[in-house]
Scaffold this active site. Structure first.
Site, PDB file in Angstrom:
ATOM      1  N   ASP A 172      -5.988  -2.944  -4.326  1.00 52.66           N
ATOM      2  CA  ASP A 172      -6.826  -3.113  -2.848  1.00 52.66           C
ATOM      3  C   ASP A 172      -8.289  -3.207  -2.841  1.00 52.66           C
ATOM      4  OD1 ASP A 172      -6.657  -0.400  -3.349  1.00 52.66           O
ATOM      5  OD2 ASP A 172      -6.319   0.081  -1.389  1.00 52.66           O
ATOM      6  N   ARG A 173      -8.585  -2.233  -3.641  1.00 54.65           N
ATOM      7  CA  ARG A 173     -10.150  -2.201  -3.880  1.00 54.65           C
ATOM      8  C   ARG A 173     -10.858  -3.369  -4.357  1.00 54.65           C
ATOM      9  NH1 ARG A 173     -11.418   4.147  -5.095  1.00 54.65           N
ATOM     10  NH2 ARG A 173     -13.377   3.611  -4.133  1.00 54.65           N
ATOM     11  N   GLY A 227       0.797  -1.232   0.017  1.00 52.30           N
ATOM     12  CA  GLY A 227      -0.102  -0.111  -0.065  1.00 52.30           C
ATOM     13  C   GLY A 227       1.050   1.259   0.020  1.00 52.30           C
TER      14      GLY A 227
END
Length: 261
Positions: free
Chosen positions: A110-111, A8
């Site tokens: 990530d989504r 991230g």
């Protein structure tokens, strides 16, 4: 075992997954300049502390929203774990869900990973609130399609901007207030109220607005490091899933390897 890597904007999370169960997880600050050798020294020691070795890892999957970090993580997999990594969203690990938005190529890994895991665990419409560098709100349809969402500044990012822009404001820790009063008596308490209760109001308000546009009931889940902190003072969440992205990586790897056989 599978080594799942979630890179991230703020942290890189490494997790060992065995049979769908997360056995260990570690995080390190994101730095695109960090080499594969540096990752390996750090990770080797942590594996030993948990009673594992490099030879226990027989697969690697990487999900990243930091393109500059990808190369060194791929080298880490190939050089130290002797395996070609699976990269989320690419090749055999292409997204197995519909990205039903105007710019599907811009949906963060990530989504998409959160959507995969959420759809596998919950039926119907799902709203995901992810507390990361940004605070994101995502809507997943009953069929598992990613329908869109919201991007807001993350709470740490907001606090950092406030402290940097106001010379006399101190740095404070983000924590749940001891009471529900929103009238602070000190500078620090006023800052905590503004940050904490401001975010609670934002979360509740945006989720409510999303719910008005959803056809049918929905499940609201929270993920990310600060999810538990906010769950203390709001009833908006139906569930807390701190490892949703890692779970998505594990599910995606299983799908990719099955297709490759």
């Amino acid at each position: 075992m599978l080594l799942a890597i979630d890179a991230g904007n703020t942290n890189v999370v490494f997790a060992l997954i065995d049979g769908g169960t997360i056995k260990a997880r570690w995080r390190i600050a994101t730095d695109p300049r960090r080499t594969a050798d540096e990752y390996a020294v750090w990770l080797h020691q942590l594996l030993q502390l948990e009673g594992h070795s490099k030879s226990d890892v027989d697969g690697v999957i990487i999900g990243t929203v930091v393109p500059r970090s990808l190369h060194n993580l791929e080298v880490l997999s190939e050089k130290y774990f002797r395996t070609a990594p699976v990269v989320a969203g690419q090749g055999a690990a292409a997204w197995p869900l519909q990205l039903d938005v105007d710019e599907p190529q811009n949906v963060g890994a990530d989504r998409a990973l959160n959507a995969i895991a959420a759809h596998a665990k919950y039926e119907g419409n799902v709203v995901i609130v992810d507390f990361g560098t940004a605070t994101t709100f995502d809507l997943i349809s009953p069929s598992g399609a990613y329908k869109g969402g919201i991007i807001a500044p993350g709470i740490n990012l907001s606090l950092e901007a406030l402290v940097n822009a106001a010379a006399k404001l101190p740095r404070i820790a983000i924590e749940a207030p001891e009471d529900t009063s929103v009238i602070g008596r000190t500078t620090q308490s006023q800052m905590l109220i503004g940050i904490y209760w401001g975010y609670v109001a934002m979360i509740e308000g945006l989720v409510e607005r999303m719910q008005r546009e959803i056809d049918g009931p929905e499940t609201v889940i929270a993920t990310g490091g600060l999810a538990v902190l906010f769950d203390k003072h709001t009833n908006v969440f139906d569930a807390i899933e701190p490892d949703l992205t890692i779970q998505g990586l594990g599910m995606l790897y299983a799908t990719a390897t099955q297709q490759a056989k």
